[in-house]
Design a protein around this motif. Structure first.
Motif, PDB file in Angstrom:
ATOM      1  N   GLU A  42      37.385  33.829  -5.990  1.00  0.00           N
ATOM      2  CA  GLU A  42      38.701  33.479  -5.370  1.00  0.00           C
ATOM      3  C   GLU A  42      39.615  33.286  -6.821  1.00  0.00           C
ATOM      4  O   GLU A  42      39.039  32.539  -7.614  1.00  0.00           O
ATOM      5  N   ASP A  44      44.086  32.538  -7.933  1.00  0.00           N
ATOM      6  CA  ASP A  44      45.239  32.448  -7.824  1.00  0.00           C
ATOM      7  C   ASP A  44      46.278  33.332  -8.430  1.00  0.00           C
ATOM      8  O   ASP A  44      46.299  33.240  -9.749  1.00  0.00           O
ATOM      9  N   GLU A 117      44.281  34.984  -3.780  1.00  0.00           N
ATOM     10  CA  GLU A 117      45.238  33.943  -3.273  1.00  0.00           C
ATOM     11  C   GLU A 117      46.565  34.270  -3.818  1.00  0.00           C
ATOM     12  O   GLU A 117      46.774  34.026  -5.018  1.00  0.00           O
TER      13      GLU A 117
HETATM   14 MG    MG Z   1      43.383  29.126  -4.507  1.00  0.00          MG
END
Ligand code: MG
Ligand code: G3P
Length: 249
Positions: A42, A44, A117
């Motif tokens: 994951e 950002d 994300e």
């Molecule tokens: Mg995140």
């Protein structure tokens, strides 16, 4: 990309690359996660001033780089010269911010899964989804089996991604319960709901499954929490503790 792609992620997903063990959201973190056996990550993603998607959690550069101020106010050419490693440890001094393009190269070369994300600078929610969606199509063209999952706390960002990249899978992130969460996820055409682990009891997992979606959680770092989540039937766990949980488990 016309048809609905297969679910792209294994059970264990390393948070921000390798959690806290390396500078978050850098390729150094991805490499450390990979060294611990992780095959999915994951991270950002947000936009530079000139619309280049790159990895950063906060709106400001201050905490995790040698820069300062809003990341969205600076060009990628300036951002790419910052040091995003020395705040973490001397061993990582000089580590650059990662562009989405560099991350795409890395995960594709290794056949790793990716959960991107969408973490828009406030006010850029739709734009971030649109641009990242377009970039994912460009960067992942021809490798549909390993398309990333696009997730966001911001429904508008997911709408933006659907506008430019309807065939790239989407997941709704949820930090606190709200009445409309399941309807929202369904009307956004999501394939997953990803909640704060505290919210993911058995009833919620069942509701998500009954709606034909996967149930994932962030950020579970504790053995007893993981046992509870497994008993509740979750489909995936995002963790910082890449040194504690072996993804073969
Ligand atoms: Mg995140
Ligand atoms: O994507 C799940 C998780 O990363 C959300 O929290 O603040 O670590 O981005 P945060």
């Amino acid at each position: 990309i016309a048809s609905t792609p297969a679910w792209p992620l294994p059970f264990w997903i390393a948070h921000r690359g390798a959690g806290k063990l390396a500078p978050e959201n850098t390729l150094a973190a991805f490499r450390l996660g990979a060294a611990h056996g992780y095959r999915a990550f994951e991270c950002d993603v947000k936009l530079s001033l000139d619309g280049v998607p790159f990895l950063l959690h906060d709106s400001s550069l201050r905490r995790t780089s040698t820069g300062s101020g809003l990341a969205s106010a600076q060009s990628w050419s300036d951002l790419s010269r910052l040091d995003a490693g020395s705040w973490h440890s001397r061993a990582h001094a000089g580590e650059p911010l990662a562009s989405l393009e560099a991350v795409a190269r890395f995960v594709q070369a290794n056949r790793f899964g990716l959960n991107l994300e969408l973490k828009p600078t406030p006010g850029q929610e739709r734009l971030t989804g649109q641009v990242v969606g377009r970039e994912v199509l460009r960067l992942w063209g021809g490798v549909e089996a390993h398309l990333p999952l696009l997730s966001s706390f911001e429904p508008v960002a997911l709408e933006g991604a659907r506008e430019t990249a309807p065939g790239v899978p989407r997941g709704l992130l949820l930090d606190s319960p709200r009445e409309s969460w399941l309807d929202e996820a369904q009307s956004l055409g999501c394939v997953a709901v990803i909640t704060n682990y505290r919210l993911m009891d058995a009833a919620r997992v069942q509701a998500i499954h009954a709606a034909g979606m996967k149930a994932l959680v962030y950020t579970a770092n504790d053995e007893s929490v993981v046992a509870w989540l497994r008993a509740n039937g979750v489909d995936g766990i995002i963790t910082d503790a890449v040194d504690r949980f072996a993804p073969g488990d």
